[in-house]
Design an enzyme around this catalytic site. Structure first.
Site, short mmCIF file in Angstrom:
data_model
loop_
_atom_site.label_atom_id
_atom_site.label_comp_id
_atom_site.label_asym_id
_atom_site.label_seq_id
_atom_site.Cartn_x
_atom_site.Cartn_y
_atom_site.Cartn_z
N HIS A 1 -31.07 47.01 -35.76
CA HIS A 1 -31.48 47.27 -34.39
C HIS A 1 -32.57 48.33 -34.27
O HIS A 1 -33.55 48.14 -33.56
CB HIS A 1 -30.26 47.68 -33.56
CG HIS A 1 -30.58 47.92 -32.11
ND1 HIS A 1 -31.02 46.90 -31.28
CD2 HIS A 1 -30.54 49.04 -31.35
CE1 HIS A 1 -31.23 47.40 -30.06
NE2 HIS A 1 -30.95 48.69 -30.08
N TYR B 1 -27.72 50.70 -17.19
CA TYR B 1 -26.82 49.55 -17.16
C TYR B 1 -26.24 49.34 -15.76
O TYR B 1 -26.03 48.20 -15.34
CB TYR B 1 -25.69 49.76 -18.17
CG TYR B 1 -26.15 49.82 -19.60
CD1 TYR B 1 -26.31 48.66 -20.35
CD2 TYR B 1 -26.44 51.04 -20.20
CE1 TYR B 1 -26.74 48.70 -21.66
CE2 TYR B 1 -26.88 51.10 -21.51
CZ TYR B 1 -27.03 49.93 -22.24
OH TYR B 1 -27.47 49.98 -23.55
N ASP C 1 -35.46 48.34 -27.32
CA ASP C 1 -34.17 48.31 -26.64
C ASP C 1 -34.42 48.36 -25.13
O ASP C 1 -35.19 47.57 -24.61
CB ASP C 1 -33.30 49.47 -27.16
CG ASP C 1 -31.88 49.47 -26.65
OD1 ASP C 1 -31.07 48.70 -27.17
OD2 ASP C 1 -31.58 50.25 -25.72
N TYR D 1 -19.29 46.31 -23.74
CA TYR D 1 -19.79 47.65 -23.45
C TYR D 1 -20.51 47.75 -22.12
O TYR D 1 -20.34 48.72 -21.36
CB TYR D 1 -20.67 48.16 -24.60
CG TYR D 1 -22.03 47.50 -24.72
CD1 TYR D 1 -23.17 48.17 -24.34
CD2 TYR D 1 -22.17 46.21 -25.23
CE1 TYR D 1 -24.44 47.57 -24.43
CE2 TYR D 1 -23.41 45.61 -25.34
CZ TYR D 1 -24.54 46.29 -24.94
OH TYR D 1 -25.77 45.70 -25.04
#
Length: 315
Positions: free
Chosen positions: A292, A229, A101, A150
C-alpha cells in the site's frame, strides 16, 4: 531533510503547514491516511533535484495544519478548496499533482472540479471511481462487508478515537503499516484491537520517522484524519452534478499488486477493465510489485514513474 523548508500558509480559511524544496514547475504531493507530509521525503528530495518546486502539505486535519472538529468541514469541496488556496498563495496557476490513498481521492476530485489548475496527475494506489447512482457509500459498504469494516466503524464520532486511545500513537501507526487483508473486524471487536502490532518494522520506515509522526498525532489527535471517512456520504450528496463526468487531465495510476485495496472491492478488475479508461481517457496504468505505501516501499521506482510522466508535460 534539513534543507527542506517549512512554513504555514493561510489557504481556504485555514492555516496549512507545507514542506517545500527546489525551484521550477510546481509539484503538489498529497498524503493519505494516517500519514503526514514526511511520507514524501524521498520524492521531495529527488523531484527537487530534477528541477521541480516540490510542496508537500499536511492536509486539513493533520499534523501542523488546522484541524476543524466538524466532519462536515472535510468534504472534497473543502479539501480541493485547500489545494486551490495553496496554489493561489504560491502564485501558481497550475501544478503537477501526486496523491496517495486519501490524497489520491482528493487529487482525482481536484482534477474533476478544477482541471484548469492541474498540468498532469500521478496517483498511487487508488483509481478514480464513479459515483454510484443509487447507493450512498457507507450504506453500500456496510451492507456488503458488515459493521466490522473499518470505514463503518469510523463513522460514529468519538468511537474510533476512544478505541485508539487505549494505545500510544506510535503503536496505532504501526498497526496500520502492514495490512494483510481487508480491514474487517469480527463482531464486537474494534478494528484497532483486531489489527496486530508488527514485531519489526519494514525496511522502508524507521522507528524515528514513525515517532516523529506519532508526536504530531499526539498533539492533533486522530479526529481530523477520521473525519475524511465521516464526510463520505456528504461527498456523495454534493457530487451529484458531476455524475458521469470524466477526468480530462492527463493521468497515471501506479498501484502495488499486493495492495489490499487493489485486491479488494473489485478494484483489480476495474483498473484492468474498460470502464476506468472510459472515465479517464488520457490514462496510463502501471502495476508494480508492492503493497500500500509504495511511495516509501518502492521509493525510487515510484519517483521514476512520476518523473517520466511529468517530464512529458513540462513547458
Amino acid at each position: 531533510m534539513s534543507d527542506i523548508k517549512h512554513r504555514r500558509l493561510c489557504a481556504n480559511g485555514i492555516w496549512m503547514h507545507i514542506a517545500e524544496k527546489g525551484k521550477g514547475p510546481l509539484v503538489l504531493l498529497i498524503h493519505g491516511f494516517p500519514q503526514l507530509w514526511s511520507s514524501w521525503s524521498y520524492q521531495i528530495n529527488h523531484l527537487a533535484e530534477h528541477g521541480y518546486h516540490v510542496v508537500a502539505p499536511d492536509m486539513r486535519g493533520y499534523g501542523d495544519s488546522d484541524c476543524p472538529p466538524d466532519p462536515a468541514s472535510y468534504t472534497v469541496f473543502h479539501l480541493v478548496g485547500d489545494l486551490i488556496g495553496l496554489l493561489d498563495q504560491l502564485g501558481e496557476e497550475k501544478a503537477f499533482v501526486v496523491g496517495h490513498d486519501w490524497g489520491a481521492i482528493v487529487a482525482w476530485n481536484l482534477c474533476l472540479l478544477r482541471p484548469d489548475r492541474v498540468k498532469a496527475l500521478v496517483n498511487l494506489g487508488v483509481p478514480y471511481k464513479p459515483r454510484s447512482r443509487e447507493f450512498k457509500p457507507i450504506e453500500f459498504l456496510t451492507k456488503t462487508f458488515g459493521d466490522g469494516l473499518y470505514i463503518s466503524q469510523f463513522q460514529e464520532l468519538g468511537r474510533a478515537e476512544k478505541s485508539f486511545s487505549i494505545y500510544d500513537c506510535l503503536t496505532v501507526l504501526k498497526k496500520f503499516l502492514l495490512i494483510p487483508d481487508l480491514l474487517v473486524a469480527p463482531p464486537g471487536v474494534e478494528i484497532i484491537d483486531f489489527l496486530e502490532t508488527p514485531s519489526s518494522l519494514p525496511p522502508w520506515v524507521t522507528e524515528e520517522e514513525l515517532q516523529i509522526c506519532a508526536s504530531k498525532f499526539q498533539k492533533s489527535g486522530f479526529t481530523g484524519a477520521l473525519n475524511y471517512y465521516r464526510a463520505m456520504d456528504l461527498n456523495w450528496e454534493l457530487l451529484g452534478p458531476w455524475q458521469g463526468a470524466k477526468i480530462i487531465v492527463p493521468a497515471k495510476l501506479v498501484v502495488g499488486n499486493k495492495d489490499v485495496g487493489f485486491r479488494s472491492f473489485g478494484t483489480k478488475d476495474y483498473v484492468e477493465g474498460e470502464e476506468f479508461k472510459s472515465l479517464v481517457p488520457n490514462l496510463e496504468v502501471v502495476i508494480i510489485d508492492g503493497h500500500h505505501f509504495i511511495q516509501q516501499e518502492k521509493a525510487e521506482q515510484v519517483t521514476n514513474e512520476i518523473l517520466s510522466f511529468f517530464n512529458k508535460y513540462v513547458g
